[in-house]
Enzyme design. Structure first.
Site, PDB file in Angstrom:
ATOM      1  N   GLU A 175     -53.792 -11.867  -4.896  1.00 18.34           N
ATOM      2  CA  GLU A 175     -53.240 -10.712  -4.998  1.00 18.34           C
ATOM      3  C   GLU A 175     -52.789  -9.821  -6.079  1.00 18.34           C
ATOM      4  O   GLU A 175     -51.599 -10.379  -6.822  1.00 18.34           O
ATOM      5  CB  GLU A 175     -51.735 -10.954  -4.064  1.00 18.34           C
ATOM      6  CG  GLU A 175     -51.749 -11.231  -2.647  1.00 18.34           C
ATOM      7  CD  GLU A 175     -50.500 -11.282  -1.981  1.00 18.34           C
ATOM      8  OE1 GLU A 175     -49.305 -11.154  -2.780  1.00 18.34           O
ATOM      9  OE2 GLU A 175     -50.296 -11.604  -0.858  1.00 18.34           O
ATOM     10  N   GLU A 264     -54.495 -13.968   4.120  1.00 16.41           N
ATOM     11  CA  GLU A 264     -53.030 -14.265   4.078  1.00 16.41           C
ATOM     12  C   GLU A 264     -52.260 -13.455   5.120  1.00 16.41           C
ATOM     13  O   GLU A 264     -52.353 -12.371   4.781  1.00 16.41           O
ATOM     14  CB  GLU A 264     -52.271 -14.592   2.757  1.00 16.41           C
ATOM     15  CG  GLU A 264     -51.046 -15.180   2.614  1.00 16.41           C
ATOM     16  CD  GLU A 264     -50.513 -15.144   1.235  1.00 16.41           C
ATOM     17  OE1 GLU A 264     -51.312 -15.680   0.168  1.00 16.41           O
ATOM     18  OE2 GLU A 264     -49.475 -14.454   0.969  1.00 16.41           O
TER      19      GLU A 264
HETATM   20  C1  IDC Z   1     -44.322 -17.490  -1.744  1.00 16.09           C
HETATM   21  C2  IDC Z   1     -43.818 -18.555  -1.042  1.00 16.09           C
HETATM   22  C3  IDC Z   1     -42.578 -18.967  -1.867  1.00 16.09           C
HETATM   23  C4  IDC Z   1     -42.814 -19.062  -3.340  1.00 16.09           C
HETATM   24  C5  IDC Z   1     -43.218 -17.810  -3.861  1.00 16.09           C
HETATM   25  C6  IDC Z   1     -43.529 -17.659  -5.237  1.00 16.09           C
HETATM   26  O1  IDC Z   1     -43.722 -18.485   0.163  1.00 16.09           O
HETATM   27  O2  IDC Z   1     -42.045 -20.395  -1.338  1.00 16.09           O
HETATM   28  O3  IDC Z   1     -41.451 -19.495  -3.977  1.00 16.09           O
HETATM   29  O4  IDC Z   1     -44.306 -17.480  -3.327  1.00 16.09           O
HETATM   30  O5  IDC Z   1     -44.383 -18.578  -5.811  1.00 16.09           O
HETATM   31  C7  IDC Z   1     -47.363 -13.558  -1.127  1.00 16.09           C
HETATM   32  C8  IDC Z   1     -48.030 -14.610  -1.824  1.00 16.09           C
HETATM   33  C9  IDC Z   1     -47.460 -15.887  -1.360  1.00 16.09           C
HETATM   34  C10 IDC Z   1     -46.091 -15.867  -1.341  1.00 16.09           C
HETATM   35  C11 IDC Z   1     -45.861 -15.119   0.003  1.00 16.09           C
HETATM   36  C12 IDC Z   1     -44.394 -14.965   0.227  1.00 16.09           C
HETATM   37  O6  IDC Z   1     -49.655 -14.470  -1.829  1.00 16.09           O
HETATM   38  O7  IDC Z   1     -48.011 -16.823  -2.665  1.00 16.09           O
HETATM   39  O8  IDC Z   1     -45.408 -17.177  -1.213  1.00 16.09           O
HETATM   40  N1  IDC Z   1     -46.434 -13.730  -0.286  1.00 16.09           N
HETATM   41  O9  IDC Z   1     -43.870 -14.433  -0.631  1.00 16.09           O
HETATM   42  N2  IDC Z   1     -47.831 -12.274  -0.918  1.00 16.09           N
HETATM   43  C13 IDC Z   1     -46.903 -11.608  -0.157  1.00 16.09           C
HETATM   44  C14 IDC Z   1     -46.097 -12.538   0.281  1.00 16.09           C
END
Ligand code: IDC
Length: 414
Positions: A175, A264
Site C-alpha cells: 500500500e 487485501e
Molecule cells: C494492521 C494490523 C494491525 C497492525 C497495523 C500496523 O491489523 O494489527 O498494528 O497494521 O502494522 C492495511 C494494511 C495492514 C493493516 C490493515 C489494518 O495493509 O497492514 O494491518 N490495513 O489497519 N491497509 C488498510 C488497513
C-alpha cells in the site's frame, strides 16, 4: 487315484481358488483406493493462471476467482504458517489461496532472515495445492522506493526459487501512501522490480500497489504499465470506511480495462479494528463476484482487533466455529457459500461447464456437477460390483481348469 491323493488334490484346489480370489480382490481394492486419493487441489484443477483482459483465467481458459486469507505480519504471527492450518482452511473453508504478508519496514519486523519464513509458507501452500501471494508489505514505509534495493534482492531470490511453480503470485508493494504518486514514484519502482522478476520468472502474475493505500486504481488506469503480460493492480478496502465511492473508482478502472486484484480487504474500519459493517461487506463481495475480481481477507491471527478472524484461542489450526471472531464467522460462511471448489475427482473435470456468469448460474452449475459426480460415484460402485463378480467367476473357472489339468496329470502318472 488313492483316497489320500484325492484329499491332497482337493485341498490344493481350494487353496488355489482362495489365492486367485484374494489376488483379484486385492486389485479391485487397490484400484478403489487409488481412485479416492485422486482428489484434486485448487492448483491441480486450475494450474497456471494468466490474464485475459481484466480476468484471471485458469489452465483451461476458464474465468477464475482467487478467494482466500492473508496472514497478519509474519514476523508477529508466524505460528499460523503451518501445513495443517493451510490444509484445514482449504478443506473446511474452501480457500484456494493464501497471502503471506511480510512487512518491509525493519521497524515492523523486517530482516533478511524472515525470507526463510516466506519460503516455508510457500512450501506449505504448494503442498496444500493453494495459490500463494508473496506480499512485500510496505505500509509505514509509504514510498516503495525507500527499500527498493531490498525489494529487488527479495524478489530475485523468490523468482529464482519459484520460477517453475504454477501457484506463485508476486505482490510488489502492498500500500503506497503519503506523498507518493503513481507516475513519479510507484510506476518507476514497479517497472524496475517487474523487469528483475521477468528476467527470471516469465509468467507469474505480478500485482502492483496503487496510490492512497491501494485505492487509486482509476488514476493508474489512465497510464498503466506497458510491455509486460500478467500485470494486475491492487484495490484495498475496509468495508466500514470505504463504500460506494471506492467501488465507483474501481468500476471506472475496470471500464478502462485495468485488471484489479483485491489482495487485501477488511469488513471493519480502515484501522483494522472498530465497527464491523457486514451489510457493506456483502455489497462489496457481490461487486467483486460480479466482476470476477479475486479477493483476500485480512487477517489470520488471534490479535484482539476486529479484522482478526480468530477469537480468543491459542489454537493454530482446526478451529471450531466458536473459536472464530465475528469477522471469522462472516468470512468462513462467505467462503463456504461458493460451490465451485467442491472437491471433484480429477477425471470428472470435463463435466464442469465453463465461464459461468453469475452466482445463481454458478450455483445451478455446481449442483449439476455434484449431481453428475454422485451419478458417477454410483456408477463406479456398480462397476466395481460387476468387476468383483467377474473376478470370482474367472477365479472359479481358472481353478477348475488347473484342477482338471492336475487331475489328468495325476491320473496319467498312476
Ligand atoms: C494492521 C494490523 C494491525 C497492525 C497495523 C500496523 O491489523 O494489527 O498494528 O497494521 O502494522 C492495511 C494494511 C495492514 C493493516 C490493515 C489494518 O495493509 O497492514 O494491518 N490495513 O489497519 N491497509 C488498510 C488497513
Amino acid at each position: 487315484m488313492t483316497k489320500n491323493n484325492k484329499k491332497i488334490l482337493s485341498i490344493f484346489l481350494i487353496i488355489l481358488l482362495i489365492l486367485c480370489c484374494l489376488v483379484n480382490f486385492g486389485n479391485v481394492a487397490n484400484a478403489n483406493t487409488q481412485d479416492s486419493k485422486n482428489i484434486s487441489t485448487p492448483v491441480q484443477k486450475h494450474g497456471r493462471l494468466k490474464l485475459s483482459g481484466t480476468n484471471i483465467i485458469d489452465k483451461n481458459g476458464d474465468k477464475f476467482q482467487l478467494r482466500g486469507i492473508s496472514t497478519h505480519g509474519i514476523a508477529w504471527f508466524p505460528q499460523y504458517i503451518n501445513q495443517e492450518a493451510f490444509n484445514y482452511m482449504r478443506d473446511e473453508w474452501k480457500i484456494n489461496a493464501v497471502r503471506l504478508a511480510m512487512y518491509s519496514d525493519p521497524s515492523a519486523g523486517y530482516d533478511k532472515s524472515i525470507h526463510e519464513k516466506v519460503k516455508q509458507g510457500v512450501k506449505f501452500a504448494k503442498d496444500a495445492g493453494l495459490y500463494v501471494i508473496i506480499d512485500w508489505h510496505i505500509l509505514s514505509d509509504g514510498n516503495p522506493n525507500i527499500y527498493k534495493d531490498s525489494a529487488i534482492e527479495f524478489f530475485r531470490e523468490m523468482a529464482n526459487s519459484y520460477k517453475n511453480d504454477e501457484n506463485i503470485i508476486y505482490e510488489i508493494c502492498n500500500e503506497p501512501n503519503g506523498d507518493v504518486q503513481w507516475e513519479r514514484d510507484i510506476k518507476p519502482y514497479a517497472l524496475e522490480v517487474i523487469k528483475e522478476i521477468r528476467n527470471i520468472d516469465k509468467n507469474a502474475i505480478i500485482v502492483v500497489g496503487t496510490p492512497t493505500w491501494s485505492q487509486d486504481v482509476d488514476i493508474v488506469a489512465q497510464n498503466p504499465i506497458q510491455g509486460y503480460e500478467n500485470i494486475m493492480y491492487s484495490l484495498h478496502f475496509y468495508a466500514a470506511t470505504h463504500k460506494d465511492y471506492l467501488r465507483q473508482k474501481a468500476q471506472k478502472a475496470l471500464n478502462s480495462g485495468l485488471p484489479i486484484f483485491v489482495t487485501e480487504y477488511g469488513i471493519c474500519d480502515a484501522s483494522g479494528n472498530g465497527n464491523i459493517d457486514e451489510q457493506e461487506a456483502n455489497v462489496w463481495i457481490q461487486f467483486l463476484d460480479d466482476n470476477n475480481i479475486s479477493w483476500m481477507c485480512w487477517n489470520l491471527s488471534n490479535k484482539n482487533e476486529s479484522s482478526a478472524i480468530l477469537g480468543n484461542t491459542g489454537k493454530i489450526t482446526d478451529w471450531t466455529e466458536e473459536e472464530l471472531s465475528q469477522c471469522g464467522k462472516w468470512l468462513t460462511s462467505k467462503l463456504k457459500s461458493y460451490p465451485e471448489e467442491v472437491v471433484v475427482k480429477i477425471k470428472k473435470e470435463n463435466n464442469i461447464e465453463n465461464n459461468v456468469e453469475n452466482t445463481t448460474e454458478k450455483e445451478e452449475k455446481s449442483n449439476e456437477i455434484i449431481e453428475n459426480n454422485n451419478v458417477d460415484l454410483n456408477n463406479e460402485e456398480h462397476n466395481s460390483n460387476i468387476i468383483i463378480v467377474i473376478s470370482i467367476t474367472i477365479s472359479f473357472i481358472f481353478g477348475l481348469i488347473i484342477g482338471s489339468v492336475l487331475t489328468i496329470i495325476v491320473k496319467s502318472k498312476k
